[in-house]
Enzyme design. Structure first.
Site, PDB file in Angstrom:
ATOM      1  CB  CYS A   1      -0.875  -0.015   1.250  1.00 25.01           C
ATOM      2  SG  CYS A   1      -1.903   1.450   1.436  1.00 25.01           S
TER       3      CYS A   1
ATOM      4  CB  CYS B   1      -3.018   3.734  -5.615  1.00 28.66           C
ATOM      5  SG  CYS B   1      -4.376   2.951  -4.706  1.00 28.66           S
TER       6      CYS B   1
HETATM    7  N1  DGL Z   1      -3.944   0.551  -1.987  1.00 28.27           N
HETATM    8  C1  DGL Z   1      -3.614   1.761  -1.309  1.00 28.27           C
HETATM    9  C2  DGL Z   1      -2.360   2.421  -1.882  1.00 28.27           C
HETATM   10  O1  DGL Z   1      -1.555   1.784  -2.526  1.00 28.27           O
HETATM   11  C3  DGL Z   1      -4.633   2.840  -1.190  1.00 28.27           C
HETATM   12  C4  DGL Z   1      -6.041   2.668  -1.089  1.00 28.27           C
HETATM   13  C5  DGL Z   1      -6.688   3.532  -0.041  1.00 28.27           C
HETATM   14  O2  DGL Z   1      -6.857   4.741  -0.209  1.00 28.27           O
HETATM   15  O3  DGL Z   1      -7.024   2.949   0.968  1.00 28.27           O
HETATM   16  O4  DGL Z   1      -2.135   3.578  -1.664  1.00 28.27           O
END
Ligand code: DGL
Length: 265
Positions: free
Chosen positions: A75, A185
């Site tokens: 993430c 993301c």
């Molecule tokens: N998957 C997360 C990232 O890579 C973000 C998603 C979210 O905003 O929770 O930043």
């Protein structure tokens, strides 16, 4: 010293981190993986640093109890806080931002777009890390307030997804003639096809492969790789396991053994 048969932990605010699991399974097929996606609290990207930190610590404490040998932060939003999280953990944390930004710097790209959550963009973490390796690189960043949450619902036919991609990338392209775009993301590579259809001329960079390489390098360096042929994948979430099963299938993940709800205290 950790045992090499311990699992790797992988965390995300939601389903996006499964794109990192895909790369870890390709590169390290013998590893057992426990993936936790906190979909009950997604999106993290619109929260404050303290909220993200507190929610992430719950996942890390849980994985510590599950005796992981390291955690891949799958993430970008959470990885923006990696320096604050590391002193709290007895095991190595591998940040997807560091892997992605170092790759951009190494490639000596003169100009790059970074499409992320609003939190990741607000921290400037990609710019800082890219410029540490290549001060010449022009970085044009843009955050989406909605895209991760739309993807986390698991319905990829919504026109809202294409509309949001188009609206935000148009802003990036109005600022500079970007050719290389980091999908900063982990949710975004799940809808890579939507990106390709809307912007076929862009070269998309998914940092997940670089993060898997970083995990492998760390395990090899510490002689912690698991020698078994095929590792097991356990998917756990505070959200809806059906969405995770569907995306695991779509990404051709090996397994999973199980896909279940685990609520964290
Ligand atoms: N998957 C997360 C990232 O890579 C973000 C998603 C979210 O905003 O929770 O930043």
């Amino acid at each position: 010293m950790y045992q090499n048969t311990r699992p790797i932990g992988v965390i995300d605010s939601g389903v996006g981190g499964l794109t990192v699991v895909r790369q870890i399974q390709r590169l390290l097929p013998g590893e057992d993986i426990i993936f936790y996606g906190d979909s009950a609290n997604v999106p993290y990207g619109n929260r404050s640093a303290d909220e993200i930190f507190a929610l992430t610590m719950r996942m890390l404490r849980y994985l510590e109890a599950r005796e992981v040998k390291c955690v891949a932060i799958a993430c970008n939003t959470i990885s923006s806080l990696a320096e604050r999280l590391r002193p709290e953990c007895p095991f190595p944390l591998i940040s997807i931002v560091e892997s992605g930004a170092d790759y951009v710097a190494r490639e000596k790209l003169p100009l790059v777009g970074v499409f992320a959550t609003e939190f990741t963009v607000s921290t400037g973490v990609y710019e800082t890390r890219i410029h540490a390796g290549n001060p010449e690189c022009e970085v044009v960043s843009r955050g989406s307030p909605d895209l991760a949450a739309l993807i986390d619902k698991g319905d990829f036919n919504q026109s809202a997804i294409n509309d949001e991609i188009t609206e935000q990338l148009d802003v990036i392209l109005s600022r500079a003639p970007v050719k290389d775009l980091v999908l900063a993301c982990t949710h975004f590579p799940i809808v890579e096809e939507n990106f390709r259809r809307c912007f076929p001329e862009l070269h998309l960079i998914d940092p997940a492969e670089q993060q898997a390489i970083a995990v492998k390098n760390m395990l090899v360096y510490r002689t912690l790789t698991n020698p078994q042929n095929r590792g097991k994948l356990h998917i756990e979430t505070s959200g809806e396991p059906e969405v995770y099963s569907a995306i695991a299938k779509m990404l051709h993940l090996y397994g999973p053994e199980d896909c279940k709800v685990i609520s964290l205290a």
